[in-house]
Scaffold this active site. Sequence first.
Site, mmCIF file in Angstrom:
data_model
loop_
_atom_site.group_PDB
_atom_site.id
_atom_site.type_symbol
_atom_site.label_atom_id
_atom_site.label_comp_id
_atom_site.label_asym_id
_atom_site.label_seq_id
_atom_site.Cartn_x
_atom_site.Cartn_y
_atom_site.Cartn_z
ATOM 1 N N ARG A 120 0.407 -1.427 -0.361
ATOM 2 C CA ARG A 120 -0.084 0.114 -0.134
ATOM 3 C C ARG A 120 1.383 1.136 0.031
ATOM 4 O O ARG A 120 0.712 2.735 0.611
ATOM 5 C CB ARG A 120 -0.886 0.292 1.173
ATOM 6 C CG ARG A 120 -2.011 -1.435 0.805
ATOM 7 C CD ARG A 120 -3.079 -1.117 1.657
ATOM 8 N NE ARG A 120 -4.013 -2.187 2.228
ATOM 9 C CZ ARG A 120 -4.048 -2.801 3.172
ATOM 10 N NH1 ARG A 120 -3.494 -3.005 3.897
ATOM 11 N NH2 ARG A 120 -4.575 -3.671 3.076
ATOM 12 N N LYS A 142 2.452 11.345 -11.836
ATOM 13 C CA LYS A 142 1.827 9.974 -12.408
ATOM 14 C C LYS A 142 1.830 8.504 -12.795
ATOM 15 O O LYS A 142 3.102 9.180 -13.138
ATOM 16 C CB LYS A 142 1.045 10.673 -13.370
ATOM 17 C CG LYS A 142 -0.150 11.598 -13.526
ATOM 18 C CD LYS A 142 -0.864 12.640 -14.843
ATOM 19 C CE LYS A 142 -1.589 13.371 -14.591
ATOM 20 N NZ LYS A 142 -1.628 14.016 -16.197
ATOM 21 N N GLU A 184 7.851 17.584 -25.195
ATOM 22 C CA GLU A 184 7.408 17.841 -24.181
ATOM 23 C C GLU A 184 7.866 19.813 -23.934
ATOM 24 O O GLU A 184 7.210 19.779 -23.023
ATOM 25 C CB GLU A 184 7.419 17.067 -23.000
ATOM 26 C CG GLU A 184 6.749 15.587 -23.562
ATOM 27 C CD GLU A 184 5.685 15.477 -22.741
ATOM 28 O OE1 GLU A 184 4.719 16.469 -22.732
ATOM 29 O OE2 GLU A 184 5.157 14.363 -22.833
ATOM 30 N N GLU A 236 -5.377 16.524 -10.946
ATOM 31 C CA GLU A 236 -5.440 17.530 -12.379
ATOM 32 C C GLU A 236 -7.161 17.656 -12.239
ATOM 33 O O GLU A 236 -8.149 16.790 -13.223
ATOM 34 C CB GLU A 236 -5.283 15.855 -13.892
ATOM 35 C CG GLU A 236 -5.530 16.788 -14.865
ATOM 36 C CD GLU A 236 -4.974 16.109 -16.245
ATOM 37 O OE1 GLU A 236 -3.860 15.827 -15.958
ATOM 38 O OE2 GLU A 236 -5.766 14.995 -16.240
ATOM 39 N N HIS A 247 -1.986 15.252 -26.584
ATOM 40 C CA HIS A 247 -1.511 13.860 -25.693
ATOM 41 C C HIS A 247 -2.730 12.876 -26.538
ATOM 42 O O HIS A 247 -3.272 12.027 -26.417
ATOM 43 C CB HIS A 247 -1.639 13.963 -24.028
ATOM 44 C CG HIS A 247 -0.404 13.946 -23.964
ATOM 45 N ND1 HIS A 247 0.467 15.674 -24.491
ATOM 46 C CD2 HIS A 247 0.879 13.568 -23.119
ATOM 47 C CE1 HIS A 247 1.319 15.372 -23.495
ATOM 48 N NE2 HIS A 247 1.734 14.200 -22.967
ATOM 49 N N HIS A 251 -1.610 10.017 -27.603
ATOM 50 C CA HIS A 251 -2.031 8.210 -27.304
ATOM 51 C C HIS A 251 -2.975 7.372 -28.616
ATOM 52 O O HIS A 251 -2.695 6.024 -28.657
ATOM 53 C CB HIS A 251 -3.095 8.571 -25.865
ATOM 54 C CG HIS A 251 -2.638 9.148 -25.154
ATOM 55 N ND1 HIS A 251 -3.600 9.495 -23.763
ATOM 56 C CD2 HIS A 251 -1.075 9.233 -24.734
ATOM 57 C CE1 HIS A 251 -1.437 9.559 -22.690
ATOM 58 N NE2 HIS A 251 -1.205 9.269 -23.325
HETATM 59 P P1 NAD Z 1 11.399 5.431 -22.045
HETATM 60 O O1 NAD Z 1 11.531 5.367 -21.047
HETATM 61 O O2 NAD Z 1 11.140 4.292 -22.831
HETATM 62 O O3 NAD Z 1 13.589 5.758 -22.801
HETATM 63 C C1 NAD Z 1 13.706 5.778 -24.018
HETATM 64 C C2 NAD Z 1 14.089 4.906 -24.754
HETATM 65 O O4 NAD Z 1 15.454 5.252 -24.493
HETATM 66 C C3 NAD Z 1 14.565 3.580 -23.621
HETATM 67 O O5 NAD Z 1 14.520 2.428 -24.998
HETATM 68 C C4 NAD Z 1 15.065 3.381 -22.965
HETATM 69 O O6 NAD Z 1 15.821 2.580 -22.705
HETATM 70 C C5 NAD Z 1 17.018 4.558 -22.874
HETATM 71 N N1 NAD Z 1 17.222 4.745 -22.656
HETATM 72 C C6 NAD Z 1 16.681 5.752 -21.709
HETATM 73 N N2 NAD Z 1 17.719 6.673 -21.116
HETATM 74 C C7 NAD Z 1 18.300 7.245 -21.577
HETATM 75 C C8 NAD Z 1 20.230 6.527 -21.375
HETATM 76 N N3 NAD Z 1 20.293 7.760 -20.584
HETATM 77 N N4 NAD Z 1 21.131 6.739 -22.347
HETATM 78 C C9 NAD Z 1 20.549 5.334 -24.045
HETATM 79 N N5 NAD Z 1 19.717 4.912 -23.768
HETATM 80 C C10 NAD Z 1 18.701 5.370 -22.740
HETATM 81 O O7 NAD Z 1 10.869 6.653 -22.821
HETATM 82 P P2 NAD Z 1 10.970 7.837 -22.631
HETATM 83 O O8 NAD Z 1 10.212 8.948 -23.760
HETATM 84 O O9 NAD Z 1 11.776 8.832 -21.653
HETATM 85 O O10 NAD Z 1 9.195 7.967 -21.207
HETATM 86 C C11 NAD Z 1 8.400 7.752 -22.580
HETATM 87 C C12 NAD Z 1 6.874 7.628 -21.843
HETATM 88 O O11 NAD Z 1 6.754 8.453 -20.295
HETATM 89 C C13 NAD Z 1 5.854 7.280 -21.366
HETATM 90 O O12 NAD Z 1 5.068 5.588 -21.469
HETATM 91 C C14 NAD Z 1 4.663 8.326 -21.506
HETATM 92 O O13 NAD Z 1 3.924 8.127 -21.344
HETATM 93 C C15 NAD Z 1 5.563 8.474 -20.248
HETATM 94 N N6 NAD Z 1 5.185 10.214 -19.370
HETATM 95 C C16 NAD Z 1 4.754 10.240 -18.401
HETATM 96 C C17 NAD Z 1 4.287 11.189 -17.864
HETATM 97 C C18 NAD Z 1 4.176 12.064 -16.399
HETATM 98 O O14 NAD Z 1 3.732 12.360 -15.941
HETATM 99 N N7 NAD Z 1 4.674 10.435 -15.461
HETATM 100 C C19 NAD Z 1 4.948 12.352 -18.900
HETATM 101 C C20 NAD Z 1 5.003 11.979 -19.820
HETATM 102 C C21 NAD Z 1 5.573 10.863 -20.340
HETATM 103 N N1 GLY Z 2 2.324 14.655 -18.875
HETATM 104 C C1 GLY Z 2 1.132 15.286 -17.833
HETATM 105 C C2 GLY Z 2 1.097 15.252 -16.283
HETATM 106 O O1 GLY Z 2 1.942 15.039 -15.855
HETATM 107 O O2 GLY Z 2 -0.177 15.466 -15.987
#
Ligand code: NAD
Ligand code: GLY
Length: 362
Positions: A120, A142, A184, A236, A247, A251
């Site tokens: 939890r 998030k 972003e 939100e 988005h 998405h």
């Molecule tokens: P990701 O986590 O898939 O990373 C991208 C790629 O880069 C992967 O293959 C990873 O292994 C590699 N990688 C990571 N760091 C590296 C480094 N320093 N050197 C070499 N390779 C590296 O993608 P992302 O773009 O970081 O994140 C996308 C995800 O984030 C999506 O699932 C999206 O929905 C989520 N997201 C969440 C929020 C939130 O508020 N929680 C906001 C925006 C996006």
């Molecule tokens: N990436 C959108 C949010 O964090 O609200």
Amino acid sequence: MQSLTVQLGERSYPILIGSGLLRQPELLLPYLPRKKAVIVSNTTIAPLYLDCLAKGLRANGIEVVESVLPDGEQHKDLQTLNQIFDTLLGNRCERSTTLIALGGGVIGDMGGFAAACYQRGMPFIQVPTTLLSQVDSSVGGKTAINHPLGKNMVGAFYQPKIVLADTSTLNTLPDRELSSGLAEVIKYGLIRDLPFLEWLEHNVESLLERNPEALAFAIHRSCVNKAEVVAADERETGERALLNLGHTFGHAIETGMGYGEWLHGEAVAAGTMMAVALSRLKGWLDDADVHRIEHLLLRAKLPITGAPIAVDRYLELMRHDKKVEDGRLRLVLLKGVGSAIVSDDSSDAQIRVAIESRLPNA
Ligand code: NAD
Ligand code: GLY
């Protein structure tokens, strides 16, 4: 090192941004309630950075457990989440063990959700290693996994104790991933920070060349924007929805094409142009605005047209969006460059025209 705070009362936390922070484990020690931590990472990032972080913590008397997951958006699912629980339970991790997510947004979102659920709720730390995760996903709490029917559909709001963004990790990031993160970054300028957008228009090439000062400025400014929005609307119920510019369309592209085909930032960029097209139809932007935004995304090496999915399928996928209320689509649109609103009065016909105008060969 630069730092700022996400102001959430007793759940406030710092964001530390700087080069070489992974080599300073003492920065994390005050945030570990017990001398045990589990680092969640993936098969790409672990060989690059896990040893450095784990060794530093072990040298400070911390017992470190490692959970190395398969890499990719297609693994941001229940099965991989369960792998984290297997490691936590197999290693007798307690409620007070800290989970450290070392990686991009996929690892941060999935690690955070695991931390929210395990017994939890266990303490959670974000160590983001992609541009996208350093400017967006590691901040704000998030967390989620994907479902075959929709992206990030199963998750929780769960804030980290600290975000440690080591900008030197970006040196190993593939170019395509760097551009994905820029989507972003540009978003903040478009929705609420016109001076930052103008700065980006002058500096986007420096960012692509990984100029350290330019990157540090853009990451800090993005985090300032995100922290302000999250502090004002953590769950939100209002303003935070504006962070979702592009988005809902994006998405649909990610889910429709199969997770991992389009990078998140690429889908957001194309989705932003669809939102821009709809804003233009409503008369809230003029042609010069549209070209201005298109030009910046192109310079950031991002797509400005969407995936070739049937428009009916776009609409079907978009109806799974978390902003849907009483079955009505609520879309983030621009009322001028630098200002966004949530709008729920677009007809399906209008949305169709906007999507169609942004499909390849339109
Ligand atoms: P990701 O986590 O898939 O990373 C991208 C790629 O880069 C992967 O293959 C990873 O292994 C590699 N990688 C990571 N760091 C590296 C480094 N320093 N050197 C070499 N390779 C590296 O993608 P992302 O773009 O970081 O994140 C996308 C995800 O984030 C999506 O699932 C999206 O929905 C989520 N997201 C969440 C929020 C939130 O508020 N929680 C906001 C925006 C996006
Ligand atoms: N990436 C959108 C949010 O964090 O609200």
